[in-house]
Design a protein around this motif. Sequence first.
Motif, mmCIF file in Angstrom:
data_model
loop_
_atom_site.group_PDB
_atom_site.id
_atom_site.type_symbol
_atom_site.label_atom_id
_atom_site.label_comp_id
_atom_site.label_asym_id
_atom_site.label_seq_id
_atom_site.Cartn_x
_atom_site.Cartn_y
_atom_site.Cartn_z
ATOM 1 N N GLU A 118 26.305 75.850 64.670
ATOM 2 C CA GLU A 118 27.312 75.831 64.144
ATOM 3 C C GLU A 118 27.532 77.327 63.203
ATOM 4 O OE1 GLU A 118 29.919 72.909 61.928
ATOM 5 O OE2 GLU A 118 29.089 74.163 60.114
ATOM 6 N N GLU A 122 30.321 79.582 64.868
ATOM 7 C CA GLU A 122 31.567 79.291 64.303
ATOM 8 C C GLU A 122 32.217 80.445 64.026
ATOM 9 O OE1 GLU A 122 34.860 77.286 62.711
ATOM 10 O OE2 GLU A 122 33.086 76.319 63.533
ATOM 11 N N PHE A 125 34.064 81.566 67.445
ATOM 12 C CA PHE A 125 35.159 80.713 67.832
ATOM 13 C C PHE A 125 36.689 81.304 67.574
ATOM 14 C CE2 PHE A 125 32.554 76.534 67.799
ATOM 15 C CZ PHE A 125 31.972 77.048 69.119
ATOM 16 N N ARG A 133 35.804 71.191 64.158
ATOM 17 C CA ARG A 133 35.348 72.372 63.618
ATOM 18 C C ARG A 133 35.571 71.926 61.831
ATOM 19 N NH1 ARG A 133 37.959 77.424 65.807
ATOM 20 N NH2 ARG A 133 36.596 78.395 64.286
ATOM 21 N N LYS A 136 39.259 72.383 60.473
ATOM 22 C CA LYS A 136 40.250 72.230 61.348
ATOM 23 C C LYS A 136 40.214 70.598 61.710
ATOM 24 C CE LYS A 136 40.360 76.393 62.994
ATOM 25 N NZ LYS A 136 41.840 77.155 62.823
ATOM 26 N N ILE A 219 29.834 70.107 69.032
ATOM 27 C CA ILE A 219 29.659 71.536 68.979
ATOM 28 C C ILE A 219 29.173 71.950 70.418
ATOM 29 C CG2 ILE A 219 27.112 71.680 68.229
ATOM 30 C CD1 ILE A 219 28.270 73.907 66.561
ATOM 31 N N ASN A 222 32.372 72.535 72.583
ATOM 32 C CA ASN A 222 33.162 73.597 72.086
ATOM 33 C C ASN A 222 32.403 74.886 72.374
ATOM 34 O OD1 ASN A 222 35.555 72.669 70.561
ATOM 35 N ND2 ASN A 222 34.179 72.179 68.723
ATOM 36 N N HIS A 226 34.445 77.382 74.891
ATOM 37 C CA HIS A 226 34.926 78.609 74.194
ATOM 38 C C HIS A 226 35.091 79.620 75.501
ATOM 39 C CE1 HIS A 226 34.882 81.840 71.547
ATOM 40 N NE2 HIS A 226 33.692 82.509 72.329
ATOM 41 N N SER A 517 38.572 68.089 57.809
ATOM 42 C CA SER A 517 38.462 68.210 59.010
ATOM 43 C C SER A 517 38.014 66.902 59.966
ATOM 44 C CB SER A 517 37.209 69.099 59.227
ATOM 45 O OG SER A 517 36.001 68.659 59.249
#
Length: 603
Positions: A118, A122, A125, A133, A136, A219, A222, A226, A517
């Motif tokens: 992260e 992070e 992103f 996240r 978020k 993650i 993500n 991405h 979040s």
Amino acid sequence: MQQAKTRLSILKQKSKHDKNYKFKRLYRNLYNEDFYLRAYQKLYPKPGNMTPGVDNNTIDGFSKQQIAELIELIKTQRYHPKPAKRVYIPKKNGKKRPLGIPTFIDKLVQEVVREILEAIYEPIFYESSHGFRPNKSCHTALYHTKIVGRGTTWVIEGDITRCFETINHDILIELLSKKIQDGRLLELIRRFLKAGYMEFKQVYNSLSGTPQGNIISPILANIYLHEFDKYMEDLAKEHSKGTHKRLNPVYAKLYVQRNKAKRHNNVQEAKHLLKQMRSMPSTDLMDETFTRVRYIRYADDFLISIIGSKALALDIKSKITVFLGQRLGLELNQEKTFITNLAREKVRFLGYDITKAQCNTKLSKYKDGHKQRVVNQSIQLLVPGQVVRDKLKPFMKQGKPTHFTARMNYSVMDIISMYNAEVRGLYNYYCLAVNVGGKLAMFKYYHYGSLMKTIANKEKSSINSVIRKYGIAVPRKARPGTMRIVGCRYKTRDGPRTVTYFNESLKRVTHPSVGMSDLYGRSFGGGQLLKRLNANSCELCGSGLDIEVHHVRKLKEVKQKYRKQGKLVPYWVLTMAKIKRKTLIVCRVCHVKIHSGTLAEWF
């Protein structure tokens, strides 16, 4: 060694200031005890940690000795994650979703690795990504959709077939290696991906996908998606053209006529022309020289808002299909991916109905006296009527409120709490909707009626008797005075308290809550637990040898168990109640006695 917080901050700053920075020697962070204590501080409040994994162990009995043994295994690369225990949870459509329950030690290591990833990813992103996240949530995704979607003509509702189950491990490791040049950390992540799951005492290997239920999975997903976010950002720039839409010719003509009428002091004609102007869009909605593409993603659900033609929407959908298949090995579900004209139909995204407001005369007045239409072409978030009807099914029969039989064995206060949790949860999620007040007022009417009938059936009395017995006077919202609403009074150490059926305002919330979040929720005060653990003293006998942490799922349930058995509540339970914690720092001897029931009731 540096504190975990400091080390993570350094990683985050490097990633933020240099998007192309390559990270090396990250694996050595796993030798730092502070990382594991920080991970434990985040994990301990979650009730799921009291569910055993395949090793039949839970968070109960956590100690610093476990961390030391774990670090030794990691240093020598002898640490191998165990398979997750496979369970199934029901889905809305009646099917079941597979879920893996890792062992607590695996959760601990995963949380450490997740924090490192992260800190690195992070800062890079995109703002279009909202799933799992920090700061978020579903609400930020919906709010972003509302803000950037004004004037949208066409919407692509994206659905990726079995996204998390079909993530390619080799592609994922390849994507990770672009930022992380540490073979040992990448190998550890690969071990988590390949750990597999156990079902009916049989171990199954994981050939693809990120295991659902693993702390590290969100993650990793993500990071994988991405690439899709980057592709969509480039695609949006490629297809966005023009600075503004040209004026609507009819509107422009009326504008000229109105100015002429004003010059001749023809007030009535000027007002009439202004009324006509406000009944139509000021710009040409079919202007081909102006296009915009906007993209929002929450986990594997995404929404593409297009100001342009249907041909452009079809072209984008085709390009997305090719990119997902060729670059990420994912399949766009053609049957569930729709292209919708937002002026004619609503779009369902994250449980909300999304629509576009058409021409209207609602005006907003600014400080300089200028008035402007603010709702026209704006995105509206709505509570779907079907959601309310589905939620009401257990509480209605033949169009009238009915009692909830399964709750009649609970205490009145527990019944009220259950009903409260349902209406509060519904409001908390749909509070961004413009029609939240009307839809939930209808829900509350039947829901509250069901509550009163449930209590009446439990006590074999009438609704009027329930109101007389449990009615509590509360202020009216609409007019002066008070009203009686079903509730309970109870005593606590801090004095008498009152709980009533949900009686708060159903106002629309215009902005998402800051600091919330879907990944973290609200923060817990774990710092006190670490201070107690670092004190290295048993909170029952004072010993400083073999210190562990005793955990319970719910302190209330432990008390009730002893009272139902007609036994005195033990001293260790009273100690936990006194400090208002579900944890107790104990020595190994006391911990064994607690579980065997041989600990003296009083010291």
